[in-house]
Design an enzyme around this catalytic site. Structure first.
Site, PDB file in Angstrom:
ATOM      1  CB  CYS A  64       3.017   4.189  13.528  1.00 45.33           C
ATOM      2  SG  CYS A  64       1.537   3.340  13.004  1.00 45.33           S
TER       3      CYS A  64
ATOM      4  CD  GLN B 228      -6.760   0.539   8.473  1.00 41.96           C
ATOM      5  OE1 GLN B 228      -7.646  -0.164   8.939  1.00 41.96           O
ATOM      6  NE2 GLN B 228      -5.476   0.264   8.652  1.00 41.96           N
TER       7      GLN B 228
ATOM      8  CG  ASN C 193      -4.041   4.517   9.908  1.00 42.97           C
ATOM      9  OD1 ASN C 193      -4.336   5.486   9.212  1.00 42.97           O
ATOM     10  ND2 ASN C 193      -2.940   4.461  10.611  1.00 42.97           N
TER      11      ASN C 193
ATOM     12  CB  THR D 130       9.807 -10.886 -12.087  1.00 46.34           C
ATOM     13  OG1 THR D 130      10.952 -10.821 -12.927  1.00 46.34           O
ATOM     14  CG2 THR D 130       8.976 -12.106 -12.431  1.00 46.34           C
TER      15      THR D 130
ATOM     16  N   GLY E 272       0.834  -1.197   0.000  1.00 43.80           N
ATOM     17  CA  GLY E 272       0.000   0.000   0.000  1.00 43.80           C
ATOM     18  C   GLY E 272       0.868   1.246   0.000  1.00 43.80           C
ATOM     19  CB  THR E 273       4.069   1.961   1.730  1.00 38.82           C
ATOM     20  OG1 THR E 273       3.560   1.645   3.032  1.00 38.82           O
ATOM     21  CG2 THR E 273       5.054   3.112   1.822  1.00 38.82           C
TER      22      THR E 273
HETATM   23  C1  LIG Z   1      -1.506  -0.173   6.280  1.00 35.13           C
HETATM   24  C2  LIG Z   1      -1.763   1.087   5.610  1.00 35.13           C
HETATM   25  C3  LIG Z   1      -0.902   1.578   4.626  1.00 35.13           C
HETATM   26  C4  LIG Z   1       0.385   0.881   4.255  1.00 35.13           C
HETATM   27  O1  LIG Z   1       0.173  -0.328   3.594  1.00 35.13           O
HETATM   28  P1  LIG Z   1       1.390  -1.373   3.453  1.00 35.13           P
HETATM   29  O2  LIG Z   1       0.837  -2.417   2.551  1.00 35.13           O
HETATM   30  O3  LIG Z   1       1.687  -1.859   4.829  1.00 35.13           O
HETATM   31  O4  LIG Z   1       2.525  -0.645   2.856  1.00 35.13           O
HETATM   32  C5  LIG Z   1      -1.219   2.768   4.015  1.00 35.13           C
HETATM   33  N1  LIG Z   1      -2.313   3.454   4.361  1.00 35.13           N
HETATM   34  C6  LIG Z   1      -3.168   3.027   5.301  1.00 35.13           C
HETATM   35  C7  LIG Z   1      -4.381   3.822   5.629  1.00 35.13           C
HETATM   36  C8  LIG Z   1      -2.920   1.831   5.965  1.00 35.13           C
HETATM   37  O5  LIG Z   1      -3.766   1.415   6.907  1.00 35.13           O
END
Ligand SMILES: *Cc1c(COP(=O)(O)O)cnc(C)c1O
Length: 407
Positions: A340, A192, A157, A250, A77-78
């Site tokens: 965090c 989230q 979150n 890949t 997600g990051t």
């Molecule tokens: C967990 C989270 C992320 C990061 O996702 P990852 O897959 O751990 O990099 C980004 N934004 C929100 C709101 C999250 O809860």
């Protein structure tokens, strides 16, 4: 302290990550053994892998109401947040260097924005109300001729507050029409929200949306970015040109197929789980209020403005981190307002942004339920938590009872 007779594990940290669903695991297994082909290879084993990736892409596109080729798979997600923000900023900076966002965003959004600030961008962080919800009018009023992007998370979150994306999206479209411009683009981090809210990108008028596997019973280390047709992004990773040159390397076939399976499952379970977990958290909150004094909920009241699985509570006079370790002794897993950035003493930026005092932020615990959480799990917590709180308060030098009750 009394030790439980029969210790059980109660995992209440689903906002940090979820256990992987068994069927997701089964979906992924073949790619760790016989289905190992490289999707770029021309022989059958490779072509099959490519086919499987694109099947996954199509399944997800159907859920998001977009075209398959508007989905880019990323390593998290990051990474998807970074690609959205940095990739768009690099592509369109000649049109303007102003971005609008929220102070309560995840660090995956805040840090790339800080990075852009170093290269001359100006970032406006719109204030939310005390519940952590932004007023759409404040967002629209902040748009300037040089605003190229608005990035607003779908749901927070830490405190579970849900942002009015649809209304903000409508306002953005109106602004674009009136000013005959394609800007600003609209991005949302939906990590989230995935398991609970509507992911239709058209309904929310989104141009970009981030999702990951880790929060929806999929694998960790996989994410995706939806981006609207016609919108261009500059890649952050260069190499073999996979994912339409936007994300070389890949493809992680197993995780991509796992993510698709997880998202399909989430869609099926969404309505039932939302109402079940909301009731469970309502029950949890009522039990807490009945057994512990001097507590208050952070974020919106339990209801439509709050994620169904999130309960964030401050226990006056308690150190969240100490509480977390005591609860761990009882097999109870949750997190605190400094989760965090646990190396620092600074409380969470989210709790600070909604004007919580330093003490209340440090006294906060976040409980997030999941699809396997049962009423008996909550009963187990309620059996021990009030006792631990009272013990800790007895030895706390700063605790004076009834602070909230007096208000
Ligand atoms: C967990 C989270 C992320 C990061 O996702 P990852 O897959 O751990 O990099 C980004 N934004 C929100 C709101 C999250 O809860």
């Amino acid at each position: 302290m009394i030790k439980p007779l029969k210790k059980k594990n109660v995992y209440l940290d689903h906002a940090a990550t979820t256990p992987m669903d068994k069927s997701v695991y089964q979906e992924m297994m073949p790619y760790f053994s016989n289905k190992y082909g490289n999707p770029s290879a021309l022989y059958n084993l490779g072509r099959q892998a490519l086919l499987d990736i694109n099947n996954a892409r199509t399944k997800i596109a159907n859920l998001l109401h977009c075209q398959p080729d508007n989905i880019i798979f990323t390593g998290s997600g990051t990474e998807a947040d970074n690609l959205a923000i940095l990739g768009l900023a690099k592509q369109y900076e000649i049109y303007g260097k102003h971005i609008i966002s929220l102070a309560i965003e995840h660090h995956a959004v805040l840090k790339p924005l800080e990075e852009l600030k170093q290269s001359g961008f100006e970032i406006t962080y719109i204030k939310t109300n005390k519940q952590g919800i932004v007023n759409p009018i404040d967002v629209i009023n902040a748009i300037r001729p040089d605003t190229i992007l608005i990035s607003i998370m779908y749901a927070n979150n830490e405190i579970g507050s849900i942002q009015p994306l649809g209304e903000i999206g409508k306002g953005i479209i109106k602004y674009r029409k009136e000013n005959q411009t394609n800007f600003p683009y609209f991005h949302s981090d939906a990590c989230q929200a995935t398991g609970f809210l509507n992911l239709d990108v058209e309904k929310n008028h989104l141009d970009l949306m981030t999702i990951n596997g880790s929060k929806v019973y999929g694998p960790k280390g996989i994410g995706l970015l939806y981006y609207r047709r016609g919108l261009k992004l500059k890649p952050l990773i260069f190499g073999g040109g996979q994912e339409k040159k936007l994300r070389s390397g890949t493809e992680n076939v197993a995780y991509i197929c796992g993510l698709a399976k997880a998202l399909e499952l989430a869609e099926v379970e969404k309505i039932k789980e939302s109402s079940r977990q909301r009731k469970l958290n309502q029950y949890f909150w009522q039990c807490l209020q009945a057994t512990v004094q001097d507590i208050h909920i952070n974020g919106p009241e339990i209801g439509d403005l709050r994620l169904p699985n999130n309960l964030n509570v401050s226990f006056r006079g308690i150190e969240g981190e100490a509480m977390l370790l005591y609860l761990d002794e009882y097999g109870i897993m949750c997190s605190t307002g400094s989760a965090c950035t646990s190396e620092s003493l600074e409380p969470s930026h989210v709790l600070k942004a909604i004007n919580l005092s330093y003490e209340d932020a440090h006294a906060s615990l976040r409980f997030t339920t999941g699809k396997h959480t049962k009423k008996s799990d909550i009963d187990y917590v309620i059996k021990y938590l009030p006792f631990i709180i009272n013990k800790l308060r007895e030895i706390s030098p700063s605790y004076k009872p009834n602070i909230y009750d007096k208000k």
